[in-house]
Write a protein that holds these residues in place. Structure first.
Motif, PDB file in Angstrom:
ATOM      1  N   ALA A  30     -47.256 -10.122 -47.661  1.00  0.00           N
ATOM      2  CA  ALA A  30     -47.167 -10.267 -45.999  1.00  0.00           C
ATOM      3  C   ALA A  30     -47.703  -9.029 -45.380  1.00  0.00           C
ATOM      4  CB  ALA A  30     -45.642 -10.240 -46.072  1.00  0.00           C
ATOM      5  N   GLN A  31     -47.980  -7.909 -46.003  1.00  0.00           N
ATOM      6  CA  GLN A  31     -48.481  -7.109 -45.222  1.00  0.00           C
ATOM      7  C   GLN A  31     -49.871  -6.406 -45.467  1.00  0.00           C
ATOM      8  OE1 GLN A  31     -45.408  -3.740 -46.256  1.00  0.00           O
ATOM      9  NE2 GLN A  31     -44.374  -3.840 -44.276  1.00  0.00           N
ATOM     10  N   ILE A  32     -50.626  -6.926 -46.436  1.00  0.00           N
ATOM     11  CA  ILE A  32     -52.065  -6.663 -46.552  1.00  0.00           C
ATOM     12  C   ILE A  32     -52.796  -7.849 -46.880  1.00  0.00           C
ATOM     13  CG2 ILE A  32     -53.626  -5.703 -48.142  1.00  0.00           C
ATOM     14  CD1 ILE A  32     -51.683  -3.442 -48.771  1.00  0.00           C
ATOM     15  N   TYR A  38     -45.557   1.808 -45.859  1.00  0.00           N
ATOM     16  CA  TYR A  38     -46.617   2.139 -46.871  1.00  0.00           C
ATOM     17  C   TYR A  38     -47.788   1.540 -46.916  1.00  0.00           C
ATOM     18  CZ  TYR A  38     -48.105   3.573 -51.328  1.00  0.00           C
ATOM     19  OH  TYR A  38     -49.360   4.057 -52.450  1.00  0.00           O
ATOM     20  N   PHE A  39     -47.724  -0.023 -47.060  1.00  0.00           N
ATOM     21  CA  PHE A  39     -48.915  -0.784 -47.176  1.00  0.00           C
ATOM     22  C   PHE A  39     -49.558  -1.106 -45.811  1.00  0.00           C
ATOM     23  CE2 PHE A  39     -45.920  -2.971 -50.857  1.00  0.00           C
ATOM     24  CZ  PHE A  39     -46.865  -2.130 -51.926  1.00  0.00           C
ATOM     25  N   PRO A  40     -49.017  -1.114 -44.838  1.00  0.00           N
ATOM     26  CA  PRO A  40     -49.960  -1.360 -43.647  1.00  0.00           C
ATOM     27  C   PRO A  40     -50.809  -0.268 -43.267  1.00  0.00           C
ATOM     28  CG  PRO A  40     -47.396  -2.142 -43.325  1.00  0.00           C
ATOM     29  CD  PRO A  40     -47.617  -1.571 -44.593  1.00  0.00           C
ATOM     30  N   THR A  41     -50.261   1.247 -44.054  1.00  0.00           N
ATOM     31  CA  THR A  41     -51.144   2.290 -43.677  1.00  0.00           C
ATOM     32  C   THR A  41     -52.283   1.921 -44.269  1.00  0.00           C
ATOM     33  OG1 THR A  41     -49.348   3.718 -43.511  1.00  0.00           O
ATOM     34  CG2 THR A  41     -51.117   4.825 -43.817  1.00  0.00           C
ATOM     35  N   PHE A  42     -52.535   1.545 -45.458  1.00  0.00           N
ATOM     36  CA  PHE A  42     -53.885   1.252 -46.075  1.00  0.00           C
ATOM     37  C   PHE A  42     -54.873   0.360 -45.324  1.00  0.00           C
ATOM     38  CE2 PHE A  42     -51.326   3.145 -49.291  1.00  0.00           C
ATOM     39  CZ  PHE A  42     -51.955   3.711 -49.935  1.00  0.00           C
ATOM     40  N   ARG A  82     -55.495   0.594 -42.073  1.00  0.00           N
ATOM     41  CA  ARG A  82     -56.034   1.221 -41.169  1.00  0.00           C
ATOM     42  C   ARG A  82     -57.343   1.624 -41.299  1.00  0.00           C
ATOM     43  NH1 ARG A  82     -51.271   5.020 -38.561  1.00  0.00           N
ATOM     44  NH2 ARG A  82     -52.597   5.093 -36.781  1.00  0.00           N
ATOM     45  N   SER A  83     -58.405   1.849 -40.556  1.00  0.00           N
ATOM     46  CA  SER A  83     -59.788   2.130 -40.602  1.00  0.00           C
ATOM     47  C   SER A  83     -60.095   3.655 -41.184  1.00  0.00           C
ATOM     48  CB  SER A  83     -60.475   1.655 -39.511  1.00  0.00           C
ATOM     49  OG  SER A  83     -60.235   2.698 -38.376  1.00  0.00           O
ATOM     50  N   HIS A  84     -59.075   4.572 -40.836  1.00  0.00           N
ATOM     51  CA  HIS A  84     -59.428   5.719 -41.272  1.00  0.00           C
ATOM     52  C   HIS A  84     -58.770   6.371 -42.752  1.00  0.00           C
ATOM     53  CE1 HIS A  84     -55.523   6.225 -39.581  1.00  0.00           C
ATOM     54  NE2 HIS A  84     -55.548   7.739 -40.087  1.00  0.00           N
ATOM     55  N   VAL A  85     -57.857   5.172 -43.415  1.00  0.00           N
ATOM     56  CA  VAL A  85     -57.247   5.521 -44.437  1.00  0.00           C
ATOM     57  C   VAL A  85     -58.112   4.878 -45.664  1.00  0.00           C
ATOM     58  CG1 VAL A  85     -55.033   5.407 -45.726  1.00  0.00           C
ATOM     59  CG2 VAL A  85     -55.088   5.577 -43.112  1.00  0.00           C
ATOM     60  N   HIS A  86     -58.215   5.503 -46.669  1.00  0.00           N
ATOM     61  CA  HIS A  86     -59.196   5.029 -47.743  1.00  0.00           C
ATOM     62  C   HIS A  86     -58.431   5.277 -48.972  1.00  0.00           C
ATOM     63  CE1 HIS A  86     -62.091   5.499 -44.719  1.00  0.00           C
ATOM     64  NE2 HIS A  86     -61.878   6.799 -44.663  1.00  0.00           N
ATOM     65  N   LEU A  87     -58.364   4.123 -49.677  1.00  0.00           N
ATOM     66  CA  LEU A  87     -57.566   4.010 -51.155  1.00  0.00           C
ATOM     67  C   LEU A  87     -58.775   4.428 -52.285  1.00  0.00           C
ATOM     68  CD1 LEU A  87     -55.151   3.721 -52.976  1.00  0.00           C
ATOM     69  CD2 LEU A  87     -55.769   1.300 -53.212  1.00  0.00           C
ATOM     70  N   GLU A  88     -58.469   5.540 -53.148  1.00  0.00           N
ATOM     71  CA  GLU A  88     -59.329   6.164 -54.144  1.00  0.00           C
ATOM     72  C   GLU A  88     -58.692   5.788 -55.559  1.00  0.00           C
ATOM     73  OE1 GLU A  88     -62.497   5.992 -56.004  1.00  0.00           O
ATOM     74  OE2 GLU A  88     -63.157   7.000 -54.027  1.00  0.00           O
ATOM     75  N   THR A  89     -59.127   4.852 -56.331  1.00  0.00           N
ATOM     76  CA  THR A  89     -58.643   4.378 -57.618  1.00  0.00           C
ATOM     77  C   THR A  89     -59.297   5.162 -58.785  1.00  0.00           C
ATOM     78  OG1 THR A  89     -59.460   2.413 -57.733  1.00  0.00           O
ATOM     79  CG2 THR A  89     -57.474   2.617 -56.790  1.00  0.00           C
ATOM     80  N   ALA A  90     -60.756   5.468 -58.633  1.00  0.00           N
ATOM     81  CA  ALA A  90     -61.301   6.281 -59.794  1.00  0.00           C
ATOM     82  C   ALA A  90     -60.609   7.646 -60.049  1.00  0.00           C
ATOM     83  CB  ALA A  90     -62.813   6.470 -59.326  1.00  0.00           C
ATOM     84  N   SER A  91     -60.793   8.091 -61.085  1.00  0.00           N
ATOM     85  CA  SER A  91     -60.265   9.570 -61.341  1.00  0.00           C
ATOM     86  C   SER A  91     -61.042  10.546 -61.113  1.00  0.00           C
ATOM     87  CB  SER A  91     -60.168   9.470 -63.032  1.00  0.00           C
ATOM     88  OG  SER A  91     -61.514   9.276 -63.488  1.00  0.00           O
ATOM     89  N   ILE A  92     -60.340  11.514 -60.547  1.00  0.00           N
ATOM     90  CA  ILE A  92     -60.935  12.809 -60.181  1.00  0.00           C
ATOM     91  C   ILE A  92     -61.825  13.605 -61.339  1.00  0.00           C
ATOM     92  CG2 ILE A  92     -60.445  15.007 -58.969  1.00  0.00           C
ATOM     93  CD1 ILE A  92     -58.279  13.653 -57.686  1.00  0.00           C
ATOM     94  N   GLU A  93     -62.924  13.659 -61.123  1.00  0.00           N
ATOM     95  CA  GLU A  93     -63.579  14.728 -62.054  1.00  0.00           C
ATOM     96  C   GLU A  93     -63.671  16.123 -61.724  1.00  0.00           C
ATOM     97  OE1 GLU A  93     -68.482  14.617 -62.220  1.00  0.00           O
ATOM     98  OE2 GLU A  93     -67.805  13.312 -63.775  1.00  0.00           O
ATOM     99  N   ARG A  94     -63.694  16.286 -60.284  1.00  0.00           N
ATOM    100  CA  ARG A  94     -63.884  17.778 -60.144  1.00  0.00           C
ATOM    101  C   ARG A  94     -63.443  17.898 -58.603  1.00  0.00           C
ATOM    102  NH1 ARG A  94     -69.142  16.708 -60.246  1.00  0.00           N
ATOM    103  NH2 ARG A  94     -70.340  17.207 -58.366  1.00  0.00           N
TER     104      ARG A  94
END
Length: 497
Positions: A271-273, A299-303, A305-317
């Motif tokens: 309903a929100q995304i 929480y879900f509607p925040t994602f 927004r155009s300036h909010v980005h979700l990153e699911t790849a693991s952090i290398e450094r």
């Protein structure tokens, strides 16, 4: 030699204050509460991040014997919980027992003197007949060991040490973590920053939050007619236990409740995304309840927004001005926020070094064997010791359920000591083993073992793969046993001074 105190309590949060109140009821006034922070309140003093609020209905998240009729919302903001803690301390005259800025380094049972020696950083140790640790479940922050984090040139903030003076306006921020804390924080900081990148290792199940302002008229009614607030508390507790606790701990018997909760969370997200691909990335691949779920409407509607980005790849450094993920993507940032939770099983159980009879080290013993505590409060080989945030102690959804059941256990045990004129107690190996076996069997019905929890990265699970935090019984059972456990489960002896 007689000890300096009858009892030492480590921790001035709600658990420690509950223990202190129970000691007062028992007529024990010669005790001290040692607290490492500069004020009382535990997590509600330490945490001040934007959006902080209780995630259990306020009417339930409080002592049943000390209700607060003046909560402003159904889910009260953190500042109100801190004020409530101050109120409790004042009403029960607890501050005179408290020593702030006191870092307890460890405790050792002195077999010859039959008392505890508590080591304190920078000063002389103190001694006490009884030791009660109330350091909470979530008291040791987890700082991720990410390559290059020490080279980051910008601002790093952990949610447990929020910097109120730091202005987020216009910043390019990254937040690591998507647990319950992040769910509260992300929508708030997204309103201020220029860019926000959220680094998610594990998605979280989120259900709708029925959060409303509590009208002044209702607050007055609660104050004038306490029975109405008791009824509201009972209703809230019963619904939460039926819908959430049963769905998790009694998965075998009521699997449909678990599936229903999961469907509710999925529908809430849908309903929100609108974006199907974004929903897919935010949807957990583990059963509902394997990791603590939470409530949120924003929480879900925040994602979206155009300036909010979700990153699911693991952090290398981490570089001085950026984060680089395993797929090579580089994101420039100037602010790094760590919502990385707490370290329970390595440093929190126990939060200090505790050495019992025959030199047994509690943390080492737990980690090399199994995490265990009889009725969630006592351990063999540790006389006159109660651990109030321990394995198999958390009952229900509200921490106050756990606190009050442990207070009841304390009351029954210490009244028996007083009746016998005794000064020492220690749970028997037999009673502890039987309790552990019973908890293990009951957990066999839970979602932790029958559901699909692989990949949940849940703090419920310890190094042995056991979900050893929650007590897999009803809250009614926890209270009943706390007030009626067999007294022969303890070895009671010595002569009181």
């Amino acid at each position: 030699m007689a000890p300096q105190y009858d009892a030492v309590i480590v921790g001035a949060g709600f658990g420690g204050m509950g223990a202190a109140i129970e000691l007062g009821r028992l007529g024990i006034d010669d005790f001290v509460i040692l607290e490492r922070e500069d004020d009382l309140g535990g997590t509600w003093h330490v945490n001040r991040y934007p959006g902080l609020a209780v995630d259990i209905a306020s009417v339930t998240y409080s002592y049943s014997f000390e209700p607060n009729p003046y909560w402003s919302r159904l889910f009260a903001p953190g500042a109100e919980l801190k004020r409530y803690a101050d109120h409790v301390a004042a009403k029960y005259d607890l501050r005179r027992h408290m020593r702030f800025g006191t870092v307890v380094e460890g405790a050792r049972w002195d077999e010859d003197q039959q008392h505890w020696v508590i080591s304190i950083a920078g000063t002389e140790p103190v001694t006490a007949r009884y030791l009660l640790t109330a350091t909470g479940f979530l008291s040791q922050p987890h700082i991720p060991d990410l390559p290059g984090i020490d080279t980051f040139a910008g601002k790093i903030v952990h949610t447990t040490a929020w910097d109120d003076a730091y202005d987020l306006a216009g910043k390019r921020a990254a937040i690591i973590g998507t647990g319950a804390t992040a769910v509260q924080l992300i929508p708030r900081i997204a309103r201020r920053v220029a860019e926000l990148t959220v680094y998610q290792r594990t998605p979280i199940w989120v259900v709708p939050k029925v959060d409303v302002t509590i009208p002044t008229a209702v607050q007055r009614m609660f104050a004038r007619m306490p029975l109405t607030q008791k009824a509201a508390r009972l209703t809230s507790t019963s619904l939460l236990e039926l819908m959430m606790v049963s769905a998790v701990l009694h998965y075998r018997q009521v699997r449909f409740l678990n599936k229903g909760a999961e469907l509710l969370a999925r529908a809430h997200m849908r309903a929100q995304i609108p974006d199907r691909e974004l929903r897919k990335r935010l949807t957990p691949h583990y059963s509902f309840g394997c990791k603590r779920p939470t409530f949120s409407n924003n929480y879900f509607p925040t994602f979206t927004r155009s300036h909010v980005h979700l990153e699911t790849a693991s952090i290398e450094r981490i570089e001085p001005e950026a984060i680089v993920t395993a797929d090579g993507h580089r994101t420039q940032i100037d602010t790094l926020i760590l919502a990385t939770g707490f370290n329970l099983w390595d440093v929190n159980f126990p939060a200090i070094e505790v050495i019992g009879r025959e030199g047994r080290n509690l943390g080492k013993w737990w980690r090399e064997n199994r995490f265990q505590a009889y009725e969630g409060v006592s351990v063999p080989h540790f006389p006159n010791f109660l651990t109030l945030a321990s394995p198999y102690s958390y009952s229900g959804l509200s921490y106050f359920t756990t606190i009050e059941s442990q207070m009841r256990h304390m009351g029954r045990l210490f009244r028996e000591l007083q009746r016998r004129g005794a000064s020492t107690f220690e749970v028997t190996e037999r009673a502890n083993a039987e309790f552990l076996d019973r908890m293990t069997r009951r957990l066999g019905d839970s979602v932790f073992y029958l559901g699909s929890c692989e990949g949940s990265r849940s703090y419920y699970f310890n190094q042995h793969g056991e979900a050893a935090i929650l007590r897999p019984t009803s809250t009614v059972n926890a209270f009943r046993e706390a007030g009626s456990f067999p007294l022969e489960d303890y070895m009671i002896g010595g002569q009181s001074a």
